[in-house]
Write a protein that holds these residues in place. Structure first.
Motif, PDB file in Angstrom:
ATOM      1  N   MET A   1       0.852  -1.168   0.000  1.00  0.00           N
ATOM      2  CA  MET A   1       0.000   0.000   0.000  1.00  0.00           C
ATOM      3  C   MET A   1       0.904   1.239   0.000  1.00  0.00           C
ATOM      4  SD  MET A   1      -3.311   0.593   2.446  1.00  0.00           S
ATOM      5  CE  MET A   1      -2.589   1.181   3.948  1.00  0.00           C
ATOM      6  N   MET A   2       0.657   2.159  -0.889  1.00  0.00           N
ATOM      7  CA  MET A   2       1.437   3.395  -0.992  1.00  0.00           C
ATOM      8  C   MET A   2       0.548   4.589  -0.659  1.00  0.00           C
ATOM      9  SD  MET A   2       4.595   2.840  -1.895  1.00  0.00           S
ATOM     10  CE  MET A   2       5.124   4.424  -2.476  1.00  0.00           C
ATOM     11  N   ALA A   3       1.146   5.573  -0.014  1.00  0.00           N
ATOM     12  CA  ALA A   3       0.434   6.805   0.299  1.00  0.00           C
ATOM     13  C   ALA A   3       1.374   7.979   0.059  1.00  0.00           C
ATOM     14  CB  ALA A   3      -0.045   6.803   1.744  1.00  0.00           C
ATOM     15  N   ARG A   4       0.809   9.103  -0.268  1.00  0.00           N
ATOM     16  CA  ARG A   4       1.556  10.355  -0.410  1.00  0.00           C
ATOM     17  C   ARG A   4       1.350  11.121   0.890  1.00  0.00           C
ATOM     18  NH1 ARG A   4       5.416  12.734  -3.417  1.00  0.00           N
ATOM     19  NH2 ARG A   4       4.997  14.908  -3.787  1.00  0.00           N
ATOM     20  N   ILE A   5       2.443  11.418   1.595  1.00  0.00           N
ATOM     21  CA  ILE A   5       2.381  12.094   2.881  1.00  0.00           C
ATOM     22  C   ILE A   5       2.893  13.520   2.693  1.00  0.00           C
ATOM     23  CG2 ILE A   5       3.032  11.991   5.319  1.00  0.00           C
ATOM     24  CD1 ILE A   5       1.592   9.457   4.293  1.00  0.00           C
ATOM     25  N   LEU A   6       2.123  14.500   3.157  1.00  0.00           N
ATOM     26  CA  LEU A   6       2.496  15.909   3.064  1.00  0.00           C
ATOM     27  C   LEU A   6       2.641  16.485   4.464  1.00  0.00           C
ATOM     28  CD1 LEU A   6      -0.118  16.961   0.353  1.00  0.00           C
ATOM     29  CD2 LEU A   6       2.250  16.235  -0.018  1.00  0.00           C
ATOM     30  N   PHE A   7       3.679  17.287   4.640  1.00  0.00           N
ATOM     31  CA  PHE A   7       3.932  17.945   5.920  1.00  0.00           C
ATOM     32  C   PHE A   7       3.987  19.446   5.693  1.00  0.00           C
ATOM     33  CE2 PHE A   7       6.099  13.835   5.943  1.00  0.00           C
ATOM     34  CZ  PHE A   7       5.592  13.251   7.093  1.00  0.00           C
ATOM     35  N   PHE A   8       3.350  20.211   6.564  1.00  0.00           N
ATOM     36  CA  PHE A   8       3.324  21.662   6.425  1.00  0.00           C
ATOM     37  C   PHE A   8       3.941  22.339   7.644  1.00  0.00           C
ATOM     38  CE2 PHE A   8       0.147  20.096   3.549  1.00  0.00           C
ATOM     39  CZ  PHE A   8       0.336  20.887   2.426  1.00  0.00           C
ATOM     40  N   GLY A   9       4.462  23.555   7.434  1.00  0.00           N
ATOM     41  CA  GLY A   9       5.017  24.357   8.516  1.00  0.00           C
ATOM     42  C   GLY A   9       6.135  23.647   9.247  1.00  0.00           C
ATOM     43  N   LYS A  10       6.096  23.751  10.576  1.00  0.00           N
ATOM     44  CA  LYS A  10       7.165  23.155  11.385  1.00  0.00           C
ATOM     45  C   LYS A  10       7.195  21.637  11.272  1.00  0.00           C
ATOM     46  CE  LYS A  10       4.838  22.754  15.857  1.00  0.00           C
ATOM     47  NZ  LYS A  10       4.902  23.112  17.256  1.00  0.00           N
ATOM     48  N   LEU A  11       6.106  21.022  10.842  1.00  0.00           N
ATOM     49  CA  LEU A  11       6.106  19.574  10.648  1.00  0.00           C
ATOM     50  C   LEU A  11       7.011  19.181   9.482  1.00  0.00           C
ATOM     51  CD1 LEU A  11       2.322  18.814  11.216  1.00  0.00           C
ATOM     52  CD2 LEU A  11       4.204  18.586  12.843  1.00  0.00           C
ATOM     53  N   ALA A  12       7.072  20.022   8.458  1.00  0.00           N
ATOM     54  CA  ALA A  12       7.986  19.772   7.330  1.00  0.00           C
ATOM     55  C   ALA A  12       9.429  19.821   7.807  1.00  0.00           C
ATOM     56  CB  ALA A  12       7.740  20.783   6.212  1.00  0.00           C
ATOM     57  N   ASP A  13       9.723  20.760   8.708  1.00  0.00           N
ATOM     58  CA  ASP A  13      11.078  20.829   9.272  1.00  0.00           C
ATOM     59  C   ASP A  13      11.403  19.555  10.044  1.00  0.00           C
ATOM     60  OD1 ASP A  13      11.360  23.392   8.224  1.00  0.00           O
ATOM     61  OD2 ASP A  13      10.737  24.367  10.094  1.00  0.00           O
ATOM     62  N   ALA A  14      10.476  19.097  10.869  1.00  0.00           N
ATOM     63  CA  ALA A  14      10.696  17.893  11.672  1.00  0.00           C
ATOM     64  C   ALA A  14      10.816  16.646  10.796  1.00  0.00           C
ATOM     65  CB  ALA A  14       9.561  17.718  12.682  1.00  0.00           C
ATOM     66  N   ALA A  15      10.100  16.640   9.659  1.00  0.00           N
ATOM     67  CA  ALA A  15      10.115  15.485   8.759  1.00  0.00           C
ATOM     68  C   ALA A  15      11.295  15.522   7.793  1.00  0.00           C
ATOM     69  CB  ALA A  15       8.811  15.414   7.978  1.00  0.00           C
ATOM     70  N   GLY A  16      11.957  16.666   7.719  1.00  0.00           N
ATOM     71  CA  GLY A  16      13.077  16.789   6.793  1.00  0.00           C
ATOM     72  C   GLY A  16      12.646  17.011   5.358  1.00  0.00           C
ATOM     73  N   GLY A  17      11.422  17.468   5.162  1.00  0.00           N
ATOM     74  CA  GLY A  17      10.913  17.752   3.816  1.00  0.00           C
ATOM     75  C   GLY A  17       9.411  17.907   3.828  1.00  0.00           C
ATOM     76  N   ARG A  18       8.891  18.440   2.731  1.00  0.00           N
ATOM     77  CA  ARG A  18       7.451  18.719   2.657  1.00  0.00           C
ATOM     78  C   ARG A  18       6.609  17.513   2.250  1.00  0.00           C
ATOM     79  NH1 ARG A  18       5.053  23.437   2.548  1.00  0.00           N
ATOM     80  NH2 ARG A  18       3.798  22.898   0.730  1.00  0.00           N
ATOM     81  N   SER A  19       7.225  16.527   1.615  1.00  0.00           N
ATOM     82  CA  SER A  19       6.422  15.376   1.191  1.00  0.00           C
ATOM     83  C   SER A  19       7.287  14.130   1.071  1.00  0.00           C
ATOM     84  CB  SER A  19       5.740  15.668  -0.149  1.00  0.00           C
ATOM     85  OG  SER A  19       6.692  15.764  -1.182  1.00  0.00           O
ATOM     86  N   ARG A  20       6.594  13.005   1.070  1.00  0.00           N
ATOM     87  CA  ARG A  20       7.252  11.732   0.798  1.00  0.00           C
ATOM     88  C   ARG A  20       6.202  10.719   0.366  1.00  0.00           C
ATOM     89  NH1 ARG A  20       9.164  10.146   6.930  1.00  0.00           N
ATOM     90  NH2 ARG A  20      10.072  12.206   6.807  1.00  0.00           N
TER      91      ARG A  20
END
Length: 84
Positions: free
Chosen positions: A1-20
């Motif tokens: 199963m594949m999903a597109r994960i998006l992170f915004f604001g400070k969550l993108a910083d914590a994730a090391g990028g805006r999407s994966r």
């Protein structure tokens, strides 16, 4: 199963990028399962995702932590927003 994960604001910083694009294990069936899976691998992201005010969007619709996710979903994590 594949999903597109998006992170915004400070969550993108914590994730090391805006999407994966992420391969999800069969037992990952809800937003809460996804948060747990991400948290187990990334301590900084765990702290950020587990804040009470983080909001979840599944396929452009607001969702709760117990919302079901499935193959090819787009899941966005929105940080707390403050305003004046």
């Amino acid at each position: 199963m594949m999903a597109r994960i998006l992170f915004f604001g400070k969550l993108a910083d914590a994730a090391g990028g805006r999407s994966r694009d992420l391969s999800l294990a069969p037992e990952t069936q809800t937003i809460d399962d996804l948060v747990s899976a991400l948290s187990a691998k990334e301590a900084a992201l765990a702290s950020a995702l587990n804040e009470n005010s983080v909001r979840f969007i599944v396929n452009e619709m607001i969702a709760s932590r117990d919302a079901a996710i499935s193959d090819e979903d787009e899941i966005a994590f929105l940080p707390p927003v403050s305003g004046g």
